[in-house]
Motif scaffolding. Structure first.
Motif, short mmCIF file in Angstrom:
data_model
loop_
_atom_site.label_atom_id
_atom_site.label_comp_id
_atom_site.label_asym_id
_atom_site.label_seq_id
_atom_site.Cartn_x
_atom_site.Cartn_y
_atom_site.Cartn_z
N UNK A 190 -27.83 40.76 -8.87
CA UNK A 190 -27.17 39.80 -7.98
C UNK A 190 -25.67 39.98 -8.01
N UNK A 191 -25.11 40.29 -9.23
CA UNK A 191 -23.67 40.50 -9.34
C UNK A 191 -23.23 41.73 -8.54
N UNK A 192 -24.08 42.80 -8.63
CA UNK A 192 -23.75 44.01 -7.87
C UNK A 192 -23.76 43.73 -6.36
N UNK A 193 -24.76 42.93 -5.90
CA UNK A 193 -24.84 42.61 -4.47
C UNK A 193 -23.60 41.82 -4.03
N UNK A 194 -23.22 40.82 -4.84
CA UNK A 194 -22.05 40.01 -4.49
C UNK A 194 -20.77 40.84 -4.47
N UNK A 195 -20.61 41.67 -5.52
CA UNK A 195 -19.42 42.51 -5.56
C UNK A 195 -19.40 43.53 -4.42
N UNK A 196 -20.59 43.98 -4.01
CA UNK A 196 -20.65 44.94 -2.91
C UNK A 196 -20.17 44.32 -1.60
N UNK A 197 -20.63 43.08 -1.37
CA UNK A 197 -20.18 42.41 -0.14
C UNK A 197 -18.68 42.16 -0.19
#
Length: 287
Positions: free
Chosen positions: A37-44
């Motif tokens: 979830x952290x990777x997804x948020x940082x990606x956005x």
């Protein structure tokens, strides 16, 4: 970043990034491991920041890329979509989450406004020059207004003076005409009076016996000059010859000439006689 529109854009962008990352961690953290979830948020957030940085670099160079702008708005719509989806799935405080779901789009809009500000911003020298030009225009307009007011006041003063002078002239003419009228009336009254007739009779009887005197007022108007005669070259006329000449000249036209016309023609013909003898001859012929 010193521009007035840069600080609101940076603030709203930072809040939107933190809010998007927090929502993804809370929403997707229950369905997948939190590192994912952290990777997804940082990606956005990272994609959004990368496209924003690229747009700012192109703007600093005076350039623009429609593709980069479209990608940046796509990341903003994605972040907004995540926030709206999270607000609709939570059981409590749905309204509060929907109230902050517009922050990513607000941040993009503020950066758009900031870009327009930069494209239309002027340097201090240019602003100072514009201020000077505007002040000069205002000064010229004020001077022109003052000049027009002064010219209008001068023209008003001139017209007032001319009007007053005309009124004075009219009053003087009226007084003069009134004085002449009274003088003429006095002369007419004196001519028609009985005392005047007796005075004239007493004066003219020794000169023209048997002739009733008649006093005529002078003509008020233009006169004809009488030619100068060489009196010594003209022989004196007897009363009989003078009467014949006066009668001939008087009846030379129809109707008969007046005394003035006859006297003018008499002297123009080269004849010589005193005014008293000529008038006496006229009166004898008329009688």
């Amino acid at each position: 970043m010193a521009r007035p529109t840069a600080l609101p854009a940076v603030t709203v962008t930072a809040v939107s990034l933190v809010l998007t990352l927090a929502v993804i961690m809370m929403w997707l953290g229950t369905a997948m491991p939190w590192p994912v979830a952290l990777v997804v948020g940082l990606g956005i957030d990272g994609g959004w920041l990368a496209t924003l940085a690229y747009e700012r670099r192109l703007a600093a160079q005076g350039d623009h890329s429609t593709t980069v702008t479209a990608v940046g708005w796509s990341f903003g719509l994605l972040a907004t979509g995540v926030l709206v989806a999270h607000a609709l799935t939570v059981e409590a405080d749905t309204g509060a989450w929907l109230a902050v779901a517009w922050l990513p789009l607000a941040a993009k809009a503020l950066w758009l406004v900031h870009g327009m500000w930069e494209r239309t911003a002027l340097t201090p020298n240019a602003l100072s020059a514009i201020t000077g030009i505007q002040q000069e225009a205002r000064d010229e307009a004020a001077v022109a207004r003052a000049r027009l007011r002064a010219e209008a006041a001068a023209e008003e003063t001139r017209l007032t003076a001319v009007t007053q002078a005309g009124a004075r002239v009219a009053r003087i003419q009226a007084k003069t005409a009134d004085a002449l009228s009274r003088a003429w009336s006095t002369l007419e009254t004196a001519r028609n009076g009985e005392d005047t007739g007796r005075a004239l009779t007493s004066v003219t009887t020794p000169v023209t016996p048997g002739v009733t005197p008649r006093w005529e007022l002078p003509v008020w108007g233009p006169t004809e000059p009488v030619p100068t005669l060489a009196l010594e070259a003209v022989p004196a006329l007897t009363d009989e010859a003078l009467d014949v000449l006066v009668d001939e000249i008087r009846h030379s036209e129809t109707p008969a000439l007046s005394y003035r016309e006859m006297a003018t023609r008499f002297r123009a013909a080269g004849h010589s006689a005193s005014e008293v003898r000529l008038r006496a001859a006229w009166k004898r012929m008329v009688a």
